[in-house]
Each structure stands twice: as structure tokens, then as C-alpha cells.
Design a protein around this motif. Structure first.
Motif, PDB file in Angstrom:
ATOM      1  N   LEU A 156      -1.835  -3.608  -7.531  1.00 43.73           N
ATOM      2  CA  LEU A 156      -0.604  -3.100  -6.939  1.00 43.73           C
ATOM      3  C   LEU A 156      -0.249  -3.942  -5.719  1.00 43.73           C
ATOM      4  CD1 LEU A 156      -1.303   0.733  -7.188  1.00 43.73           C
ATOM      5  CD2 LEU A 156       0.082  -0.681  -8.714  1.00 43.73           C
ATOM      6  N   CYS A 157       0.892  -4.573  -5.790  1.00 48.87           N
ATOM      7  CA  CYS A 157       1.326  -5.513  -4.759  1.00 48.87           C
ATOM      8  C   CYS A 157       2.127  -4.808  -3.674  1.00 48.87           C
ATOM      9  CB  CYS A 157       2.169  -6.613  -5.404  1.00 48.87           C
ATOM     10  SG  CYS A 157       2.944  -7.707  -4.207  1.00 48.87           S
ATOM     11  N   ALA A 158       1.762  -5.040  -2.416  1.00 50.41           N
ATOM     12  CA  ALA A 158       2.497  -4.495  -1.278  1.00 50.41           C
ATOM     13  C   ALA A 158       3.050  -5.604  -0.389  1.00 50.41           C
ATOM     14  CB  ALA A 158       1.574  -3.579  -0.465  1.00 50.41           C
ATOM     15  N   ARG A 159       3.065  -6.826  -0.887  1.00 50.40           N
ATOM     16  CA  ARG A 159       3.524  -7.983  -0.104  1.00 50.40           C
ATOM     17  C   ARG A 159       4.943  -8.388  -0.493  1.00 50.40           C
ATOM     18  NH1 ARG A 159      -0.554 -10.356   2.759  1.00 50.40           N
ATOM     19  NH2 ARG A 159      -2.681  -9.860   2.090  1.00 50.40           N
ATOM     20  N   PRO A 160       5.870  -8.477   0.464  1.00 49.50           N
ATOM     21  CA  PRO A 160       7.224  -8.946   0.155  1.00 49.50           C
ATOM     22  C   PRO A 160       7.287 -10.433  -0.186  1.00 49.50           C
ATOM     23  CG  PRO A 160       7.172  -7.692   2.211  1.00 49.50           C
ATOM     24  CD  PRO A 160       5.751  -7.996   1.844  1.00 49.50           C
ATOM     25  N   GLN A 161       6.340 -11.226   0.310  1.00 47.77           N
ATOM     26  CA  GLN A 161       6.367 -12.669   0.086  1.00 47.77           C
ATOM     27  C   GLN A 161       5.829 -12.983  -1.311  1.00 47.77           C
ATOM     28  OE1 GLN A 161       4.804 -11.155   2.614  1.00 47.77           O
ATOM     29  NE2 GLN A 161       5.940 -11.720   4.459  1.00 47.77           N
ATOM     30  N   ALA A 162       6.709 -13.494  -2.179  1.00 44.86           N
ATOM     31  CA  ALA A 162       6.355 -13.687  -3.589  1.00 44.86           C
ATOM     32  C   ALA A 162       5.170 -14.624  -3.766  1.00 44.86           C
ATOM     33  CB  ALA A 162       7.568 -14.202  -4.360  1.00 44.86           C
ATOM     34  N   GLY A 163       5.139 -15.719  -3.023  1.00 47.18           N
ATOM     35  CA  GLY A 163       4.043 -16.675  -3.162  1.00 47.18           C
ATOM     36  C   GLY A 163       2.709 -16.083  -2.760  1.00 47.18           C
ATOM     37  N   ALA A 164       2.690 -15.372  -1.637  1.00 47.05           N
ATOM     38  CA  ALA A 164       1.452 -14.745  -1.174  1.00 47.05           C
ATOM     39  C   ALA A 164       1.001 -13.658  -2.144  1.00 47.05           C
ATOM     40  CB  ALA A 164       1.650 -14.158   0.221  1.00 47.05           C
ATOM     41  N   GLY A 204      -7.662   2.277 -13.536  1.00 41.95           N
ATOM     42  CA  GLY A 204      -8.014   1.992 -12.155  1.00 41.95           C
ATOM     43  C   GLY A 204      -7.017   1.039 -11.528  1.00 41.95           C
ATOM     44  N   ALA A 205      -6.921   1.077 -10.189  1.00 38.86           N
ATOM     45  CA  ALA A 205      -5.971   0.237  -9.460  1.00 38.86           C
ATOM     46  C   ALA A 205      -6.647  -0.382  -8.248  1.00 38.86           C
ATOM     47  CB  ALA A 205      -4.775   1.066  -9.003  1.00 38.86           C
ATOM     48  N   VAL A 206      -6.276  -1.623  -7.951  1.00 41.11           N
ATOM     49  CA  VAL A 206      -6.695  -2.282  -6.713  1.00 41.11           C
ATOM     50  C   VAL A 206      -5.442  -2.569  -5.897  1.00 41.11           C
ATOM     51  CG1 VAL A 206      -8.841  -3.259  -7.573  1.00 41.11           C
ATOM     52  CG2 VAL A 206      -6.725  -4.544  -7.869  1.00 41.11           C
ATOM     53  N   VAL A 207      -5.535  -2.337  -4.605  1.00 40.20           N
ATOM     54  CA  VAL A 207      -4.389  -2.472  -3.706  1.00 40.20           C
ATOM     55  C   VAL A 207      -4.643  -3.613  -2.737  1.00 40.20           C
ATOM     56  CG1 VAL A 207      -2.972  -1.318  -1.973  1.00 40.20           C
ATOM     57  CG2 VAL A 207      -3.934  -0.006  -3.882  1.00 40.20           C
ATOM     58  N   GLY A 208      -3.696  -4.533  -2.643  1.00 41.69           N
ATOM     59  CA  GLY A 208      -3.837  -5.664  -1.744  1.00 41.69           C
ATOM     60  C   GLY A 208      -3.354  -5.360  -0.337  1.00 41.69           C
ATOM     61  N   GLY A 209      -3.245  -6.423   0.455  1.00 41.42           N
ATOM     62  CA  GLY A 209      -2.802  -6.298   1.837  1.00 41.42           C
ATOM     63  C   GLY A 209      -1.297  -6.417   1.953  1.00 41.42           C
ATOM     64  N   SER A 210      -0.808  -6.476   3.207  1.00 39.40           N
ATOM     65  CA  SER A 210       0.629  -6.539   3.452  1.00 39.40           C
ATOM     66  C   SER A 210       0.869  -6.856   4.920  1.00 39.40           C
ATOM     67  CB  SER A 210       1.286  -5.202   3.113  1.00 39.40           C
ATOM     68  OG  SER A 210       2.669  -5.224   3.395  1.00 39.40           O
ATOM     69  N   PRO A 211       2.014  -7.455   5.245  1.00 39.27           N
ATOM     70  CA  PRO A 211       2.382  -7.577   6.652  1.00 39.27           C
ATOM     71  C   PRO A 211       2.859  -6.250   7.239  1.00 39.27           C
ATOM     72  CG  PRO A 211       4.122  -8.470   5.266  1.00 39.27           C
ATOM     73  CD  PRO A 211       2.956  -8.167   4.361  1.00 39.27           C
ATOM     74  N   ILE A 234      -7.620   8.969 -11.258  1.00 41.42           N
ATOM     75  CA  ILE A 234      -7.642   7.526 -11.446  1.00 41.42           C
ATOM     76  C   ILE A 234      -8.610   6.943 -10.431  1.00 41.42           C
ATOM     77  CG2 ILE A 234      -5.715   7.157  -9.837  1.00 41.42           C
ATOM     78  CD1 ILE A 234      -4.775   4.837 -11.630  1.00 41.42           C
ATOM     79  N   ALA A 235      -9.207   5.809 -10.755  1.00 41.44           N
ATOM     80  CA  ALA A 235     -10.038   5.093  -9.781  1.00 41.44           C
ATOM     81  C   ALA A 235      -9.137   4.164  -8.975  1.00 41.44           C
ATOM     82  CB  ALA A 235     -11.116   4.288 -10.495  1.00 41.44           C
ATOM     83  N   ALA A 236      -9.413   4.015  -7.698  1.00 38.07           N
ATOM     84  CA  ALA A 236      -8.590   3.130  -6.858  1.00 38.07           C
ATOM     85  C   ALA A 236      -9.435   2.514  -5.764  1.00 38.07           C
ATOM     86  CB  ALA A 236      -7.415   3.889  -6.256  1.00 38.07           C
ATOM     87  N   LEU A 237      -9.137   1.265  -5.457  1.00 42.91           N
ATOM     88  CA  LEU A 237      -9.767   0.565  -4.343  1.00 42.91           C
ATOM     89  C   LEU A 237      -8.648   0.035  -3.459  1.00 42.91           C
ATOM     90  CD1 LEU A 237     -12.761  -1.913  -4.527  1.00 42.91           C
ATOM     91  CD2 LEU A 237     -10.959  -2.111  -2.834  1.00 42.91           C
ATOM     92  N   PHE A 238      -8.528   0.620  -2.271  1.00 42.24           N
ATOM     93  CA  PHE A 238      -7.515   0.240  -1.293  1.00 42.24           C
ATOM     94  C   PHE A 238      -8.125  -0.785  -0.333  1.00 42.24           C
ATOM     95  CE2 PHE A 238      -6.467   4.468  -2.717  1.00 42.24           C
ATOM     96  CZ  PHE A 238      -5.073   4.510  -2.756  1.00 42.24           C
ATOM     97  N   THR A 239      -7.412  -1.861  -0.023  1.00 43.75           N
ATOM     98  CA  THR A 239      -7.918  -2.851   0.920  1.00 43.75           C
ATOM     99  C   THR A 239      -6.898  -3.084   2.030  1.00 43.75           C
ATOM    100  OG1 THR A 239      -6.997  -4.849  -0.130  1.00 43.75           O
ATOM    101  CG2 THR A 239      -9.066  -3.985  -1.022  1.00 43.75           C
ATOM    102  N   CYS A 240      -7.388  -3.419   3.212  1.00 44.54           N
ATOM    103  CA  CYS A 240      -6.589  -3.808   4.377  1.00 44.54           C
ATOM    104  C   CYS A 240      -5.455  -2.823   4.647  1.00 44.54           C
ATOM    105  CB  CYS A 240      -6.095  -5.243   4.205  1.00 44.54           C
ATOM    106  SG  CYS A 240      -5.539  -5.975   5.769  1.00 44.54           S
TER     107      CYS A 240
END
Length: 241
Positions: free
Chosen positions: A7-15, A54-61, A94-100
Motif C-alpha cells: 500500500l503506497c502512501a507516497r505522492p512522488q511516483a518515482g519514490a 496481508g498488506a505492507v505499508v510504506g513510508g511517506s513525507p 487481515i495481516a498488516a505490517l505498518f512501517t515509518c
């Protein structure tokens, strides 16, 4: 069997694209095994618990502690979706791993406190397992203390009431926790290689995580760090769930 999802929380497409590849590489999954869903543009689907195992969550500004008046529609949408995911994972749906950034949303939604009192500089930090961490299904096979990568302006001041502290640090006391047996959260980034992290640093060079003219010095520290343990958490998550 349903797939896992990043699951993406970053507005910057490249990152965001690079972060997905970092998660996929650490989890040793191919593109068919790890789906990608962009929460910046599309809210979490209503059937998320049946669609993915399951879901993994990335970082974000973004920061949970940003003033409400300063949050964009995209940030409100991301936080609402991650809050729903946190409720689902806490209930065992659901299983989830939240980061940052994700740990902040989960902590606040589940009754904990997020504060600006425990920021960490961009770069390597020392993480130490607690006794509970050493016996945890995901963390238990790790070294008792290891190096991980961080870059955050806020941290957990108080965990949710029923959470179990798995890892701590000298600067940021809550580095990882578990709630129930299907919700995990880490303050540090478990997914990037050193090279990938320096590339992410370049994207956020002017976002206040570090002085822009310190890039070369910090990048050298990152590239010299031993990062053997963090990715093992993600691989354990992928195999456990």
C-alpha cells in the motif's frame, strides 16, 4: 489464495515505484505475488480483507502530527484508509505490517499517542529486541541488536493499550510492536537496501529530514552500514501470512 499487497502512501511516483521494488525484493516475491495499490489516489477498497491476505505499508513525507489545517485531501484519504486497515488487522481480519509513517497512523487510530518528541536523523540506527521480540514469530530469529535505517520526524509516545513492544532504540523508544497476532508496526524501514535508501534520500533531499549539503556524508554512512536483519522481517511476514 489471495495475494499480498503493498500500500503506497507516497505522492512522488518515482519514490513509490522504488519503494515497491524494495518491498518486493526483501520479501522475495514476484509481481504476481505482491500487488500494488496507491492510496494517494485510490482509497482502500471495501473488500480489502477478502481481496488480500496481508498488506505492507510504506513510508511517506506525510506526518500524522501535521496540523489538520495543513493536510491535503490526499493525506486525509491515505490516513482514513490506513486507519481502516489498522482496525482490520487489530481484529484479525487481515495481516498488516505498518512501517515509518504507517506506524503513526496505526498507533493513533488504535488509541496510542504519536509525538514529535522522538525524531531520528536520516541514516543507520541501532535497534534492540525486547524479551518479547526475541520470542516473536517474525522477530525471534533476528540478532538481539541490529542496524536499521530511519528518517522520521515523529514517533510513538505511547503504544496502543494491548500492543506488545518488540524492539526499542536509544533515541526512539518504540521501534516495533505487535498488536494481537496479525498487526505489526515498525518505526524503521525494513525494506530498502543501502543503495535504494540513498536514492530515496535524493528524492527527499530538500524536505527537512537532513541538511541538503549533508547528503554525501550521510549517504556514505548508509552505504557502509550492515543491514542483514531488517529484510528478514519482511520475508518472515511473507511466509507467515
Amino acid at each position: 489464495m489471495t495475494r499480498l499487497v503493498y500500500l503506497c502512501a507516497r505522492p512522488q511516483a518515482g519514490a513509490a515505484a522504488a519503494e515497491y521494488e524494495s518491498f518486493r525484493g526483501a520479501m522475495q516475491l514476484d509481481e504476481h505475488e505482491l500487488e500494488r495499490w496507491d492510496l494517494v489516489h485510490d482509497e482502500l477498497p471495501a473488500d480489502f480483507a477478502g481481496r488480500w491476505r496481508g498488506a505492507v505499508v510504506g513510508g511517506s513525507p506525510f506526518n500524522v502530527t501535521d496540523p489538520e489545517s495543513a493536510k491535503t485531501d490526499a493525506q486525509f484519504r491515505v490516513e482514513a484508509s490506513l486507519a481502516r486497515l489498522a482496525e482490520g488487522a487489530a481484529s484479525g481480519a487481515i495481516a498488516a505490517l505498518f512501517t515509518c509513517y504507517g506506524i503513526g497512523v496505526a498507533t493513533r487510530k488504535l488509541g496510542g499517542e504519536v509525538t514529535r518528541a522522538y525524531p531520528e536523523d536520516t541514516g543507520p540506527t541501532r535497534v534492540a529486541l525486547t524479551a518479547e521480540g526475541r520470542s516473536d514469530p517474525l522477530f525471534g530469529g533476528l540478532a538481539d541488536a541490529f542496524t536499521a535505517l530511519t528518517a522520521h520526524k515523529e514517533g510513538t509516545g505511547r503504544m496502543p493499550a494491548s500492543a506488545t513492544l518488540l524492539a526499542t532504540g536509544d533515541v526512539c523508544p518504540v521501534q516495533a510492536y505487535r498488536m494481537g497476532d496479525r498487526l505489526y508496526a515498525t518505526q524503521f524501514h525494513p525494506e530498502p537496501t543501502a543503495q535504494a535508501f540513498t536514492e530515496r534520500m535524493a528524492v527527499y533531499r530538500d524536505d527537512g529530514y537532513f541538511a541538503a549539503n549533508d547528503y554525501d556524508r550521510i549517504a556514505a554512512l548508509v552505504l557502509s552500514a550492515s543491514l542483514t536483519e531488517p529484510a528478514r522481517i519482511l520475508r518472515a511476514f511473507a511466509t507467515a501470512f
